[in-house]
Design a protein around this motif. Structure first.
Motif, short mmCIF file in Angstrom:
data_model
loop_
_atom_site.label_atom_id
_atom_site.label_comp_id
_atom_site.label_asym_id
_atom_site.label_seq_id
_atom_site.Cartn_x
_atom_site.Cartn_y
_atom_site.Cartn_z
N ALA A 144 -5.96 9.16 -3.26
CA ALA A 144 -4.80 8.66 -2.52
C ALA A 144 -4.95 8.94 -1.03
CB ALA A 144 -3.51 9.31 -3.06
N LEU A 145 -5.40 10.16 -0.71
CA LEU A 145 -5.61 10.51 0.70
C LEU A 145 -6.70 9.65 1.32
CD1 LEU A 145 -5.08 12.31 3.14
CD2 LEU A 145 -6.70 13.97 2.18
N ARG A 161 2.56 5.87 -3.57
CA ARG A 161 3.58 6.53 -4.40
C ARG A 161 3.13 6.56 -5.87
NH1 ARG A 161 7.59 3.33 -1.21
NH2 ARG A 161 8.55 4.76 0.28
N CYS A 162 2.57 5.46 -6.32
CA CYS A 162 2.10 5.38 -7.71
C CYS A 162 1.02 6.41 -7.99
CB CYS A 162 1.59 3.98 -8.01
SG CYS A 162 2.89 2.73 -8.16
N GLN A 163 0.12 6.59 -7.05
CA GLN A 163 -0.94 7.58 -7.25
C GLN A 163 -0.36 8.99 -7.38
OE1 GLN A 163 -2.99 6.24 -3.73
NE2 GLN A 163 -4.76 5.61 -4.93
N CYS A 178 3.51 3.09 -13.96
CA CYS A 178 3.10 4.44 -13.61
C CYS A 178 4.16 5.48 -13.94
CB CYS A 178 2.74 4.51 -12.12
SG CYS A 178 1.28 3.52 -11.68
N THR A 179 5.43 5.08 -13.88
CA THR A 179 6.52 6.01 -14.16
C THR A 179 6.75 6.17 -15.66
OG1 THR A 179 7.62 5.41 -12.09
CG2 THR A 179 8.97 6.50 -13.76
N LEU A 229 0.81 -1.21 0.00
CA LEU A 229 0.00 0.00 0.00
C LEU A 229 0.85 1.27 0.00
CD1 LEU A 229 -2.87 -1.05 2.45
CD2 LEU A 229 -3.04 -0.69 -0.02
N ILE A 230 2.01 1.21 0.59
CA ILE A 230 2.93 2.35 0.54
C ILE A 230 3.34 2.61 -0.91
CG2 ILE A 230 5.17 3.25 1.25
CD1 ILE A 230 3.09 3.13 3.49
N THR A 231 3.66 1.55 -1.63
CA THR A 231 4.02 1.68 -3.04
C THR A 231 2.84 2.18 -3.86
OG1 THR A 231 5.72 -0.04 -2.93
CG2 THR A 231 4.77 0.42 -5.10
N LEU A 232 1.65 1.69 -3.57
CA LEU A 232 0.45 2.12 -4.28
C LEU A 232 0.24 3.62 -4.12
CD1 LEU A 232 -2.07 1.34 -5.93
CD2 LEU A 232 -3.24 0.91 -3.77
#
Length: 236
Positions: free
Chosen positions: A90-91, A68-70, A135-136, A63-66
């Motif tokens: 994201a929030l 970041r992706c958002q 995403c990047t 979820l931390i990575t998710l």
């Protein structure tokens, strides 16, 4: 296929939301997700707690990575209204899911440091890298399509197995599952789908490519449940 049948098929496709078309294209994968042993045992209460603890640790890191992706996806949009909506999603996700996990950790006898120190499993690492690279390197809509299965399948899982919760004897499992049946979570999924669907006419020309991304993400969702069920470890 007759000309009339072809016309009818084209009209049906045109009337469908873009995200519904994506979902239909991976129905085989989603059926396997809905009926995976980890999912069914979690909702009926027979899942061994050790497997759930393993899942929570891995999912918290995911979820931390998710999140970041958002942030990456939002930065790629020119329209500030869409950018703001994605950041709001994201929030909301952080508030809904991560807050839920923060409560879970204590109930499972875990601390945040315990979770952060754990090395993500091979499958989890591969899934996170897939999302980050998509995403990047990809377009903002490729990123949205990549993260959608995570959100949407959890809603579908909760709805599909909702009745099992009535007889589930494990309070921690019930509390976890009810988050994904909440109006707040349903709105998160609906808002994310709406952003994609609002660009459906523009995205239709790239359906094959986008559906390929959607399928890969869906396969990773299945693999994540399977990874947790097997409590997958690195061999070295």
């Amino acid at each position: 296929m007759s000309i009339l049948t072809s016309i009818k098929h084209a009209l049906v496709m045109a009337s469908q939301r873009f995200t519904e078309r994506l979902k239909e294209a991976v129905s085989d994968v989603w059926d396997k997700i809905l009926n995976h042993p980890f999912v069914t045992e979690l909702f009926d209460g027979s899942l061994p707690m050790g497997k759930f603890r393993f899942y929570v640790i891995q999912d918290y890191n995911y979820l931390i990575t998710l999140t970041r992706c958002q942030a990456i996806i939002a930065s790629k949009f020119e329209d500030p209204a869409i950018m703001r909506k994605i950041l709001e999603l994201a929030l909301a996700d952080v508030s809904t899911e991560l807050e839920n996990y923060n409560k879970l950790l204590g109930e499972l006898g875990l601390s945040l440091n315990d979770v952060i120190r754990v090395r993500p499993s091979p499958t989890n690492m591969a899934y996170m890298n897939f999302l980050l690279s998509t995403c990047t390197m990809g377009s903002p809509y490729e990123g949205l399509v990549a993260i959608l299965p995570c959100y949407w399948t959890y809603l579908e899982i909760a709805r599909y197995h909702a009745k099992k919760l009535e007889g589930n004897p494990v309070r921690v499992y019930r509390d976890w599952a009810l988050v994904y049946l909440s109006p707040e979570y349903e709105k998160i999924v609906g808002d994310l789908r709406a952003i994609i669907d609002n660009a459906g006419d523009y995205l239709a020309r790239d359906f094959d490519r986008l559906s390929g991304i959607f399928r890969q993400a869906s396969v990773y969702e299945y693999m994540f449940w399977d990874m947790a069920f097997r409590q997958e470890q690195w061999i070295l």
